[in-house]
Design an enzyme around this catalytic site. Sequence first.
Site, PDB file in Angstrom:
ATOM      1  N   HIS A   1      -8.286   1.374 -13.327  1.00 29.13           N
ATOM      2  CA  HIS A   1      -7.852   2.102 -12.048  1.00 29.13           C
ATOM      3  C   HIS A   1      -8.834   3.229 -12.176  1.00 29.13           C
ATOM      4  O   HIS A   1      -9.849   3.861 -11.527  1.00 29.13           O
ATOM      5  CB  HIS A   1      -6.573   2.497 -11.782  1.00 29.13           C
ATOM      6  CG  HIS A   1      -6.406   2.863 -10.263  1.00 29.13           C
ATOM      7  ND1 HIS A   1      -5.165   3.009  -9.890  1.00 29.13           N
ATOM      8  CD2 HIS A   1      -7.382   3.364  -9.419  1.00 29.13           C
ATOM      9  CE1 HIS A   1      -5.282   3.259  -8.320  1.00 29.13           C
ATOM     10  NE2 HIS A   1      -6.584   3.668  -8.140  1.00 29.13           N
TER      11      HIS A   1
ATOM     12  N   TYR B   1       0.584   2.489  -6.725  1.00 32.40           N
ATOM     13  CA  TYR B   1       0.605   2.780  -5.198  1.00 32.40           C
ATOM     14  C   TYR B   1       2.152   2.818  -5.005  1.00 32.40           C
ATOM     15  O   TYR B   1       2.591   1.611  -5.326  1.00 32.40           O
ATOM     16  CB  TYR B   1      -0.342   1.568  -4.451  1.00 32.40           C
ATOM     17  CG  TYR B   1      -1.706   1.728  -4.396  1.00 32.40           C
ATOM     18  CD1 TYR B   1      -2.433   2.793  -5.071  1.00 32.40           C
ATOM     19  CD2 TYR B   1      -2.423   0.668  -3.845  1.00 32.40           C
ATOM     20  CE1 TYR B   1      -3.659   2.911  -4.965  1.00 32.40           C
ATOM     21  CE2 TYR B   1      -3.907   0.753  -3.892  1.00 32.40           C
ATOM     22  CZ  TYR B   1      -4.505   1.771  -4.464  1.00 32.40           C
ATOM     23  OH  TYR B   1      -5.851   1.812  -4.446  1.00 32.40           O
TER      24      TYR B   1
ATOM     25  N   TRP C   1      -2.774   1.158  -0.400  1.00 31.14           N
ATOM     26  CA  TRP C   1      -2.362   2.612  -1.279  1.00 31.14           C
ATOM     27  C   TRP C   1      -1.034   3.010  -0.405  1.00 31.14           C
ATOM     28  O   TRP C   1      -0.286   3.465  -1.112  1.00 31.14           O
ATOM     29  CB  TRP C   1      -3.521   3.456  -0.961  1.00 31.14           C
ATOM     30  CG  TRP C   1      -3.170   4.985  -1.175  1.00 31.14           C
ATOM     31  CD1 TRP C   1      -2.589   5.234  -2.336  1.00 31.14           C
ATOM     32  CD2 TRP C   1      -3.753   6.096  -0.742  1.00 31.14           C
ATOM     33  NE1 TRP C   1      -2.274   6.662  -2.405  1.00 31.14           N
ATOM     34  CE2 TRP C   1      -3.048   7.131  -1.373  1.00 31.14           C
ATOM     35  CE3 TRP C   1      -4.484   6.488   0.399  1.00 31.14           C
ATOM     36  CZ2 TRP C   1      -3.250   8.475  -1.088  1.00 31.14           C
ATOM     37  CZ3 TRP C   1      -4.742   7.834   0.678  1.00 31.14           C
ATOM     38  CH2 TRP C   1      -4.130   8.701   0.047  1.00 31.14           C
TER      39      TRP C   1
END
EC number: 1.1.1.432
Length: 304
Positions: A133, A61, A28
Amino acid sequence: MSDLPLPPAFRQLGHSGIAVSPIAWGMWRLAENGRTPADAAKLVHAALDAGINFLDTADIYGFDGSAGFGDAEALLGEVLAAEPALRERMILATKGGILPPLPYDQSADYLRKAIDDSLARLKVDVIDLWQIHRPDILAHPYEVARVLDDAVSSGKVRALGVSNFTKDQIAALNHFLGEKLATTQPEISPLRIDCFENGELDQAMMLGLTPMAWSPLGGGRLASPQTARDKAVADALDAVAQAQGVSRTVAAYSWLMAHPAGIVPIIGSQQAARIAEGAEALKVRWNRQDWYAVLVAARGERLP
């Protein structure tokens, strides 16, 4: 006082036939703080050298609210381009479907583009696990399933997963998929225990999904607990950690891994030593009394 089984050296990723380490490393924050490809390579090596072969990233990210979309994938791609042999040592997972400022787009055209763009940024021919996601409420699961099945049949993706989906959303998508889901990725930690009692993990076991736990340390709250509840959970973890000579962090990972659903915690640290430390969780043994002591502390009340 029966002991719970230690996690295996490798877990099967759902029914995909893909073997992964029982703990993963997440990227991340990989693209933050001016990290170079050489810096990122050190972190990749730290994970792989510790026996952590399951690496999880996402196209979002690196996005900071105005720029940076795809930066974490691109940085990992630079690492793999410089050291192609690393690709054979890892199971590579990524995610897509968040598109600021919409915020979500799982239309057929966008999903196809998202997968192709991730392949290009990562500089790989195939993604081992591609995950949606977050769910797009405006996308029909039948249409989503068609695109995902095509991605598998074309050889671009080996296995499919979802992140932050409800039980019903998982069931609906899985119903239409030919290549059934291999994973689900909810937030799970000793401080976020909803899935233990709301049926999410029961569904995962029923469908053969491997649960991947994001934020397994409660977003840093376990390191510096402030509330009475958080401190009680930390104390329960510390009792096991101190008895077995590990950190509270490692105890937290291992507590999740002791669940029969085969939870795979995702390490969020971008420090080599902290990544390697996570592998110690495979050696921590829990018994039922100690495991339930953490759960009771998290619930804030006794079990019925």
